[in-house]
Every structure is written in structure tokens, then in C-alpha cells.
Design an enzyme around this catalytic site. Structure first.
Site, mmCIF file in Angstrom:
data_model
loop_
_atom_site.group_PDB
_atom_site.id
_atom_site.type_symbol
_atom_site.label_atom_id
_atom_site.label_comp_id
_atom_site.label_asym_id
_atom_site.label_seq_id
_atom_site.Cartn_x
_atom_site.Cartn_y
_atom_site.Cartn_z
ATOM 1 N N ARG A 1 -0.252 4.365 -0.291
ATOM 2 C CA ARG A 1 -1.053 5.574 -0.059
ATOM 3 C C ARG A 1 -0.607 6.338 1.179
ATOM 4 O O ARG A 1 -0.095 5.758 2.122
ATOM 5 C CB ARG A 1 -2.532 5.200 0.137
ATOM 6 N N ASP B 1 0.853 -1.178 0.000
ATOM 7 C CA ASP B 1 0.000 0.000 0.000
ATOM 8 C C ASP B 1 0.894 1.234 0.000
ATOM 9 O O ASP B 1 1.652 1.437 0.944
ATOM 10 C CB ASP B 1 -0.883 -0.033 1.262
HETATM 11 N N1 GTP Z 1 -2.350 -2.167 -6.368
HETATM 12 C C1 GTP Z 1 -3.596 -2.632 -6.364
HETATM 13 N N2 GTP Z 1 -4.586 -1.773 -6.055
HETATM 14 C C2 GTP Z 1 -5.839 -2.252 -6.027
HETATM 15 C C3 GTP Z 1 -6.150 -3.581 -6.340
HETATM 16 N N3 GTP Z 1 -7.498 -3.739 -6.234
HETATM 17 C C4 GTP Z 1 -7.987 -2.522 -5.879
HETATM 18 N N4 GTP Z 1 -7.007 -1.627 -5.750
HETATM 19 C C5 GTP Z 1 -7.066 -0.250 -5.317
HETATM 20 O O1 GTP Z 1 -7.241 -0.277 -3.911
HETATM 21 C C6 GTP Z 1 -7.867 0.902 -3.493
HETATM 22 C C7 GTP Z 1 -9.037 0.489 -2.611
HETATM 23 O O2 GTP Z 1 -9.128 1.412 -1.687
HETATM 24 P P1 GTP Z 1 -10.177 1.537 -0.504
HETATM 25 O O3 GTP Z 1 -11.388 0.715 -0.759
HETATM 26 O O4 GTP Z 1 -10.314 2.999 -0.270
HETATM 27 O O5 GTP Z 1 -9.357 1.030 0.747
HETATM 28 P P2 GTP Z 1 -9.209 -0.230 1.567
HETATM 29 O O6 GTP Z 1 -7.791 -0.255 2.041
HETATM 30 O O7 GTP Z 1 -9.699 -1.427 0.820
HETATM 31 O O8 GTP Z 1 -10.097 0.013 2.841
HETATM 32 P P3 GTP Z 1 -11.677 0.117 3.031
HETATM 33 O O9 GTP Z 1 -12.316 -0.016 1.688
HETATM 34 O O10 GTP Z 1 -11.862 1.458 3.634
HETATM 35 O O11 GTP Z 1 -12.030 -0.964 3.947
HETATM 36 C C8 GTP Z 1 -8.251 1.656 -4.753
HETATM 37 O O12 GTP Z 1 -7.284 2.688 -4.989
HETATM 38 C C9 GTP Z 1 -8.151 0.603 -5.839
HETATM 39 O O13 GTP Z 1 -7.804 1.143 -7.108
HETATM 40 C C10 GTP Z 1 -5.075 -4.462 -6.638
HETATM 41 O O14 GTP Z 1 -5.236 -5.655 -6.866
HETATM 42 N N5 GTP Z 1 -3.828 -3.929 -6.647
#
Ligand code: GTP
Ligand code: ZN
Length: 360
Positions: free
Chosen positions: A294, A292
Site C-alpha cells: 500500500r 504490504d
Molecule cells: N495480502 C493480504 N491482505 C490482507 C490479509 N488479511 C487482510 N488483508 C488486508 O489488509 C488490509 C487491512 O488493512 P488495515 O486494517 O487498514 O491496516 P492495518 O495495517 O492492519 O492497520 P490498522 O488496522 O490501522 O491497525 C485490508 O486491505 C485487507 O484486505 C491477508 O492475509 N493477506
């Protein structure tokens, strides 16, 4: 000199240059280094670098080095010495894991050890900030006359974790009636460093002195817009807005941190690796990223700018809660947001729970 760009602006230029394949110079009191992003390196520019003499190296993260089986002598990064005959396809294959399984044995590599790695670390930081693959060609220079007209950035500033902490300024807000609530309002925030803007969607008129129902949502083009079934982002986005509409008040921060901060192109690279059998965390690591990338402080800063000091945070990610508390925003309640599980994202959600600490 008047009108001269400051360091932040030079770093923004450096990001843009690297994306185009243009070299950048990093400068400190006693060192000069020329850097180029591996992903955008052209054969012509590689020939120009070779013509300067010296010993170019490819700086990769320790994560990428682990897959390449390259020796990591510098903690978080490795410096792979470029063989005399290495061309751009050799460099790009080191940076990009797409063909790792087809050509597993790329080494053995000669790796540098000892000496100062500040420019290598800064080069990797800059490629990440440019949302490119985190790998850079680095060549120590003896003096600036070897190169002309290149963006030159002070090394100390390029080294620090600059890219997600730039001050944000409120640009504009306007009424935006939404399906979930006619009392919607969209605020636009712009960082000083020329990076991407972030948005806040305010529903109703939440009082500032009670905890506000809030969501920090990271951009997901595939999930939010296209209805991708590989993640749960789209249902989470719409579910959060719906609940805010039902309660009549809330604030959703839409942070442009696509792919957990690696950008859409890299996220698609991660998806291609997932098709080869790696999970979401392993795919990020093979690309050379952390799970992550971010920086959630942006979200806290926007909330403070809007006047909120406490939240009921809609998330399953305990790191978001911890970060909020760390930055002084009180989380009075974590509101679970469990929507959108399907056969395609079941394993993805399970991996997040197992490896990234998400609450099921
Ligand atoms: N690098 C990567 N990013 C992903 C993948 N799948 C989804 N994402 C990204 O993950 C992020 C999801 O973020 P959120 O839903 O805000 O955060 P989270 O950490 O899952 O936490 P909550 O949803 O708040 O429980 C987005 O920026 C998506 O584009 C993946 O397989 N790889
Ligand atoms: Zn998603």
C-alpha cells in the site's frame, strides 16, 4: 498531435491491456521491449511471441525467485530464460505458487545476468498496478515494425513508482445519514490515472483547526462486507465509525487498496496459501509481493484536500503514523483500535504484531 493520450493515460491503457492478456510495448531512446503478464498469457499469444524470435524471459520479483530458487542477479528481480519447449502452464506455474508444494522442484533455471533491467522492472510494476500476479514475459525487440497497434509506453515513466501517486481530484460529496450519526457525508476522490476511486466519510462538521479523529481504512471485501473472521477489518471499520459518531466528529478514509494493495484475487491466492500453512507475510512473499504494497500517501493527500492538518489517528500500525508525519500531517495521538479478535484471526493478528510491527 491534438487529443493524443499522455503518458499517464498510456499507462492506464497498459494496465487494462495486460489484464486482458494483450501485449504492451515499453520504449526508450535505445531499447524496445514487448511485455505480457504471465497470469493472462494465452497459448496463441505465446506462439506469436516465439515467432518474433529473440530470447523471451520471465521477469519475477526477488521474493518469488527466492521460493523458486532462481538466481537473483538484479537486486529486486530475476530474469528466467524461457526454455525452447516451455508452454503457458510452465510459465504460469512459475508465476503462481498455488502448486508449489505439490511440485516443489520447478528448476533448475537459467537466469540472465548483466545488462539493463529497466523494462523488466517496469513490466513487474505494471503487473502489480494491474493487480495481477507480479510476473511478466519480456522480449527485447529490434524495431517497432515487428508489432503494430500495441499500447506503447515511455519506459522512464513506466519504471517510476507511478501507480499510487497520481493526483486525486474531488468528484462529489453528498449528505449520507448513517446508523452511527445522521450527520454523515461521503466524499468521492478520483485519481488522474484512471485507477480506483477512494472515499472519505465525514462525520459531523469537524473543525479544521483542531486534530480530527481519523482512520485510514484499507478496503477488505471479505471483512468489511461479508463478516469474514479471518481478519479484524469489519469490526475495525464499524468500531471507528461508532467512536466518531459518539464523539460527534471524525473522518474515515476508505482506501480501495484491497488485500494491502494486491487486489482481491491475489488476496484470495494468499488465503489459499495460508490454508497450506503459510502465514500472512509468507503468503505474500511466495506470491512475489512485499508484505504490504500500500501507499498511504493517498490518505494524507485526501486529508489535506479536505483541509485537515492534524489527526488523532485510529490505528495499531506504526507505519501509518510514520507516513502521516512524513507527509506533514501531525499525529497528536494514536488511538488504538483493538476490536474483533477471534479464534480464526488470532494467529493473523499475532503475525502482524511479530513481523509487521503492529502494536498489540
Ligand atoms: N495480502 C493480504 N491482505 C490482507 C490479509 N488479511 C487482510 N488483508 C488486508 O489488509 C488490509 C487491512 O488493512 P488495515 O486494517 O487498514 O491496516 P492495518 O495495517 O492492519 O492497520 P490498522 O488496522 O490501522 O491497525 C485490508 O486491505 C485487507 O484486505 C491477508 O492475509 N493477506
Ligand atoms: Zn480484512
Amino acid at each position: 498531435m491534438a487529443l493524443r493520450p499522455n503518458t499517464t493515460e498510456l499507462i492506464a491503457r497498459a494496465r487494462a491491456d495486460l489484464r486482458m492478456g494483450v501485449p504492451v510495448v515499453l520504449q526508450s531512446a535505445d531499447r524496445l521491449a514487448l511485455i505480457l503478464a504471465a497470469e493472462t498469457l494465452s497459448a496463441a499469444r505465446l506462439a506469436d511471441v516465439r515467432a518474433l524470435g529473440g530470447k523471451p524471459v520471465l521477469a519475477v520479483t526477488a521474493r518469488r525467485a527466492e521460493t523458486l530458487k532462481a538466481q537473483v542477479y538484479d537486486g529486486d528481480l530475476a530474469r528466467i530464460v524461457l526454455p525452447k519447449d516451455a508452454g503457458i502452464s510452465w510459465i504460469q506455474a512459475l508465476a503462481d505458487p498455488a502448486d508449489d508444494l505439490r511440485m516443489p522442484m520447478k528448476g533448475p533455471f537459467e537466469c540472465d545476468r548483466g545488462g539493463d533491467v529497466a523494462s523488466h522492472r517496469a513490466a513487474i510494476n505494471l503487473t502489480k498496478a494491474a493487480r495481477l500476479l507480479p510476473a511478466a514475459l519480456v522480449l527485447e525487440l529490434s524495431d517497432l515494425s515487428q508489432v503494430t497497434d500495441l499500447t506503447t509506453v515511455p519506459l522512464a515513466e513506466a519504471c517510476s513508482g507511478f501507480h499510487d501517486t497520481s493526483p486525486l481530484h474531488s468528484v462529489i460529496s453528498a449528505r449520507l445519514p448513517l446508523e452511527v450519526s445522521e450527520a454523515g457525508r461521503l466524499h468521492v476522490f478520483r485519481p488522474e490515472d484512471g485507477a480506483e476511486e477512494h472515499y472519505a466519510v465525514e462525520i459531523g462538521q469537524p473543525p479544521r483547526d483542531v486534530p480530527v479523529l481519523s482512520r485510514l481504512h484499507s478496503a477488505c471485501f471479505t471483512g468489511d462486507l461479508l463478516g469474514s473472521l479471518k481478519c479484524d477489518c469489519g469490526p475495525q471499520l464499524r468500531g471507528a465509525l461508532r467512536q466518531m459518531g459518539e464523539e460527534g466528529a471524525g473522518v474515515l478514509l476508505y482506501l480501495n487498496q484491497e488485500g494491502r494493495g494486491i487486489g482481491l484475487a491475489n488476496k484470495m491466492r494468499a488465503y489459499a496459501l495460508q490454508d497450506q500453512g503459510f502465514d500472512t507475510v509468507e503468503a505474500n512473499h511466495r506470491l512475489g509481493f512485499e508484505d504490504d504494497e500500500r501507499d498511504f500517501r493517498i490518505g494524507a493527500e485526501i486529508l489535506k484536500t479536505l483541509g485537515f492538518l492534524s489527526v488523532r489517528l485510529m490505528t495499531n500500525n506504526p507505519k501509518k503514523v510514520a507516513m502521516m508525519e512524513h507527509t506533514g500531517i501531525v499525529v497528536t495521538e494514536r488511538v488504538p483500535l483493538k476490536v474483533g479478535e477471534n479464534i480464526h484471526n488470532k494467529a493473523y493478528l499475532a503475525t502482524k504484531a511479530r513481523k509487521s510491527g503492529h502494536l498489540l
